[in-house]
Design a protein around this motif. Structure first.
Motif, PDB file in Angstrom:
ATOM      1  N   ASN A  26       0.882  -1.172   0.000  1.00 13.31           N
ATOM      2  CA  ASN A  26       0.000   0.000   0.000  1.00 13.31           C
ATOM      3  C   ASN A  26       0.917   1.219   0.000  1.00 13.31           C
ATOM      4  OD1 ASN A  26      -1.875   1.987   0.441  1.00 13.31           O
ATOM      5  ND2 ASN A  26      -2.536   1.235   2.439  1.00 13.31           N
ATOM      6  N   VAL A  27       0.824   2.072  -1.033  1.00 16.71           N
ATOM      7  CA  VAL A  27       1.799   3.142  -1.226  1.00 16.71           C
ATOM      8  C   VAL A  27       1.132   4.515  -1.123  1.00 16.71           C
ATOM      9  CG1 VAL A  27       3.595   4.079  -2.722  1.00 16.71           C
ATOM     10  CG2 VAL A  27       3.071   1.630  -2.786  1.00 16.71           C
ATOM     11  N   VAL A  28       1.742   5.396  -0.340  1.00 16.68           N
ATOM     12  CA  VAL A  28       1.356   6.806  -0.277  1.00 16.68           C
ATOM     13  C   VAL A  28       2.496   7.603  -0.887  1.00 16.68           C
ATOM     14  CG1 VAL A  28       0.872   8.778   1.226  1.00 16.68           C
ATOM     15  CG2 VAL A  28      -0.107   6.532   1.756  1.00 16.68           C
ATOM     16  N   THR A  29       2.230   8.363  -1.947  1.00 13.77           N
ATOM     17  CA  THR A  29       3.283   9.105  -2.633  1.00 13.77           C
ATOM     18  C   THR A  29       3.260  10.578  -2.242  1.00 13.77           C
ATOM     19  OG1 THR A  29       1.891   9.554  -4.572  1.00 13.77           O
ATOM     20  CG2 THR A  29       3.219   7.548  -4.601  1.00 13.77           C
ATOM     21  N   THR A  30       4.457  11.153  -2.098  1.00 10.74           N
ATOM     22  CA  THR A  30       4.603  12.575  -1.821  1.00 10.74           C
ATOM     23  C   THR A  30       5.766  13.117  -2.653  1.00 10.74           C
ATOM     24  OG1 THR A  30       6.041  12.098   0.064  1.00 10.74           O
ATOM     25  CG2 THR A  30       3.703  12.427   0.541  1.00 10.74           C
ATOM     26  N   TYR A  31       5.733  14.427  -2.874  1.00 18.13           N
ATOM     27  CA  TYR A  31       6.760  15.078  -3.685  1.00 18.13           C
ATOM     28  C   TYR A  31       7.510  16.151  -2.906  1.00 18.13           C
ATOM     29  CZ  TYR A  31       3.815  12.947  -7.264  1.00 18.13           C
ATOM     30  OH  TYR A  31       3.076  12.050  -8.001  1.00 18.13           O
ATOM     31  N   ASP A  32       7.092  16.383  -1.684  1.00 15.98           N
ATOM     32  CA  ASP A  32       7.570  17.501  -0.873  1.00 15.98           C
ATOM     33  C   ASP A  32       7.895  16.983   0.528  1.00 15.98           C
ATOM     34  OD1 ASP A  32       7.261  20.775  -0.459  1.00 15.98           O
ATOM     35  OD2 ASP A  32       6.636  19.622   1.297  1.00 15.98           O
ATOM     36  N   GLY A  33       9.064  17.348   1.068  1.00 13.04           N
ATOM     37  CA  GLY A  33       9.500  16.814   2.352  1.00 13.04           C
ATOM     38  C   GLY A  33       8.600  17.188   3.514  1.00 13.04           C
ATOM     39  N   GLN A  34       8.116  18.423   3.531  1.00 13.18           N
ATOM     40  CA  GLN A  34       7.249  18.856   4.634  1.00 13.18           C
ATOM     41  C   GLN A  34       5.919  18.113   4.588  1.00 13.18           C
ATOM     42  OE1 GLN A  34       8.142  20.873   7.177  1.00 13.18           O
ATOM     43  NE2 GLN A  34       6.177  20.309   8.081  1.00 13.18           N
ATOM     44  N   GLU A  35       5.393  17.927   3.384  1.00 17.07           N
ATOM     45  CA  GLU A  35       4.154  17.166   3.234  1.00 17.07           C
ATOM     46  C   GLU A  35       4.357  15.732   3.722  1.00 17.07           C
ATOM     47  OE1 GLU A  35       1.250  15.309  -0.242  1.00 17.07           O
ATOM     48  OE2 GLU A  35       2.947  16.588  -0.790  1.00 17.07           O
ATOM     49  N   ALA A  36       5.500  15.152   3.371  1.00 11.80           N
ATOM     50  CA  ALA A  36       5.798  13.782   3.801  1.00 11.80           C
ATOM     51  C   ALA A  36       5.850  13.687   5.321  1.00 11.80           C
ATOM     52  CB  ALA A  36       7.123  13.317   3.201  1.00 11.80           C
ATOM     53  N   LEU A  37       6.495  14.666   5.954  1.00  9.21           N
ATOM     54  CA  LEU A  37       6.597  14.665   7.413  1.00  9.21           C
ATOM     55  C   LEU A  37       5.217  14.724   8.051  1.00  9.21           C
ATOM     56  CD1 LEU A  37       8.529  14.755   9.867  1.00  9.21           C
ATOM     57  CD2 LEU A  37       8.452  17.255   9.697  1.00  9.21           C
ATOM     58  N   GLU A  38       4.349  15.563   7.513  1.00 11.10           N
ATOM     59  CA  GLU A  38       2.998  15.683   8.055  1.00 11.10           C
ATOM     60  C   GLU A  38       2.219  14.379   7.902  1.00 11.10           C
ATOM     61  OE1 GLU A  38       1.434  19.073   6.009  1.00 11.10           O
ATOM     62  OE2 GLU A  38       2.766  20.493   7.037  1.00 11.10           O
ATOM     63  N   ARG A  39       2.391  13.712   6.760  1.00 13.92           N
ATOM     64  CA  ARG A  39       1.697  12.436   6.567  1.00 13.92           C
ATOM     65  C   ARG A  39       2.191  11.388   7.550  1.00 13.92           C
ATOM     66  NH1 ARG A  39      -1.113  11.980   1.566  1.00 13.92           N
ATOM     67  NH2 ARG A  39      -1.869  10.001   2.441  1.00 13.92           N
ATOM     68  N   ILE A  40       3.488  11.403   7.838  1.00  8.59           N
ATOM     69  CA  ILE A  40       4.046  10.429   8.779  1.00  8.59           C
ATOM     70  C   ILE A  40       3.494  10.650  10.181  1.00  8.59           C
ATOM     71  CG2 ILE A  40       6.183   9.665   9.907  1.00  8.59           C
ATOM     72  CD1 ILE A  40       7.580  10.345   7.191  1.00  8.59           C
ATOM     73  N   PHE A  41       3.326  11.924  10.565  1.00  5.58           N
ATOM     74  CA  PHE A  41       2.757  12.216  11.876  1.00  5.58           C
ATOM     75  C   PHE A  41       1.282  11.814  11.954  1.00  5.58           C
ATOM     76  CE2 PHE A  41       6.143  15.620  12.665  1.00  5.58           C
ATOM     77  CZ  PHE A  41       6.799  14.838  13.595  1.00  5.58           C
ATOM     78  N   GLU A  42       0.604  11.820  10.806  1.00  5.37           N
ATOM     79  CA  GLU A  42      -0.835  11.563  10.794  1.00  5.37           C
ATOM     80  C   GLU A  42      -1.189  10.100  10.570  1.00  5.37           C
ATOM     81  OE1 GLU A  42      -2.185  14.130   7.709  1.00  5.37           O
ATOM     82  OE2 GLU A  42      -1.938  15.967   8.906  1.00  5.37           O
ATOM     83  N   GLU A  43      -0.310   9.339   9.930  1.00  6.68           N
ATOM     84  CA  GLU A  43      -0.625   7.965   9.552  1.00  6.68           C
ATOM     85  C   GLU A  43       0.464   7.011  10.031  1.00  6.68           C
ATOM     86  OE1 GLU A  43      -1.771   7.612   5.364  1.00  6.68           O
ATOM     87  OE2 GLU A  43      -1.959   9.799   5.290  1.00  6.68           O
ATOM     88  N   SER A  44       0.159   5.712   9.905  1.00 13.64           N
ATOM     89  CA  SER A  44       1.112   4.678  10.317  1.00 13.64           C
ATOM     90  C   SER A  44       1.725   4.042   9.071  1.00 13.64           C
ATOM     91  CB  SER A  44       0.397   3.613  11.147  1.00 13.64           C
ATOM     92  OG  SER A  44       1.274   2.579  11.509  1.00 13.64           O
ATOM     93  N   PHE A  45       3.070   4.018   9.006  1.00 14.25           N
ATOM     94  CA  PHE A  45       3.787   3.426   7.880  1.00 14.25           C
ATOM     95  C   PHE A  45       4.771   2.374   8.392  1.00 14.25           C
ATOM     96  CE2 PHE A  45       2.578   7.668   6.452  1.00 14.25           C
ATOM     97  CZ  PHE A  45       2.020   7.398   5.210  1.00 14.25           C
ATOM     98  N   GLN A  46       4.972   1.319   7.579  1.00 17.81           N
ATOM     99  CA  GLN A  46       5.943   0.283   7.934  1.00 17.81           C
ATOM    100  C   GLN A  46       7.308   0.543   7.287  1.00 17.81           C
ATOM    101  OE1 GLN A  46       2.442  -0.951   7.367  1.00 17.81           O
ATOM    102  NE2 GLN A  46       2.679  -0.388   9.503  1.00 17.81           N
ATOM    103  N   PHE A  47       7.317   1.319   6.178  1.00 18.95           N
ATOM    104  CA  PHE A  47       8.566   1.665   5.495  1.00 18.95           C
ATOM    105  C   PHE A  47       8.506   3.095   4.978  1.00 18.95           C
ATOM    106  CE2 PHE A  47       8.571  -2.981   4.772  1.00 18.95           C
ATOM    107  CZ  PHE A  47       9.851  -3.289   5.221  1.00 18.95           C
TER     108      PHE A  47
END
Length: 221
Positions: A26-47
């Motif tokens: 299951n893949v969540v794609t981002t293009y921007d580092g700040q956006e990626a950081l916010e997604r990590i704080f909001e969701e659970s990722f294994q990698f």
């Protein structure tokens, strides 16, 4: 299993995403580092798969921020930075692996599989906590002595954090920072209730209270 992909090259992002989906991730794609950081704080990722030179926040600074907040998610850097010093900096930032562009997609698969091997996660997303207990990241099913339980969302997130830090002591604060957005963090008493719910399934001896410090998930029983 859920992967966050940070890559600002649109074509490469799409190629990697399609390949990972073909591998049943299951893949969540981002293009921007700040956006990626916010997604990590909001969701659970294994990698995490992170390019380094991306807008807003570099992959290096993103991973450093996670480590400073005691958030531990396996991470692979994919980057055109090739020198030995670049590789050293990447590992110093907390990366599990470092993949130099250009690369074969099969190499990315091999490195993901190696991390799963090191973290004791099988190809179906199931990890053995000990000889009696298994947990599946995808289905959120917990198997204890041949009996299967479906964990609620919060309990599963807390258990996944314990699994990442098995046999290490983690505090209430660390559990909070790794499982909730800052403005939604529950009280310590609420978190203790979630841990109590897990103990009812796992057994009291599986999660040890370290007085005045925190909790530890044990695998030696």
């Amino acid at each position: 299993m859920k992967i966050l992909l940070l890559e600002d090259d649109i074509l490469l992002n799409e190629i990697i995403e399609e390949y990972l989906i073909s591998l049943k991730y299951n893949v969540v794609t981002t293009y921007d580092g700040q956006e990626a950081l916010e997604r990590i704080f909001e969701e659970s990722f294994q990698f995490l798969i992170l390019d380094i030179n991306v807008p807003s926040l570099t992959g290096l600074d993103l991973l450093k921020t996670l480590k400073q907040n005691k958030i531990d998610i396996p991470a692979i850097f994919i980057t055109s930075l090739h020198t030995a010093r670049d590789v050293e900096i990447g590992f110093d930032a907390g990366a599990d692996d470092y993949l130099k562009k250009p690369f074969q997609l099969s190499e990315l698969k091999a490195r993901l599989n190696n991390i799963k091997r090191l973290r004791n996660i099988d190809s179906m997303g199931t990890i053995k906590i000990n000889k009696h207990i298994e947990y599946n990241y995808d289905s959120k099913l917990l198997k204890v002595n041949e009996k299967t339980y479906t964990l609620p969302k919060i309990e599963s997130k807390i258990l996944e954090f314990f699994i990442k830090n098995k046999n290490k002591i983690v505090s209430i604060e660390e559990i909070s920072l790794n499982n909730w957005v800052y403005d939604e963090i529950p009280t310590a008493a609420t978190i203790r209730t979630y841990i109590k719910n897990l103990r009812k399934i796992l057994g009291k001896e599986c999660i040890t209270t370290i007085k005045g410090i925190g909790y530890k998930l044990n695998d030696n029983f």
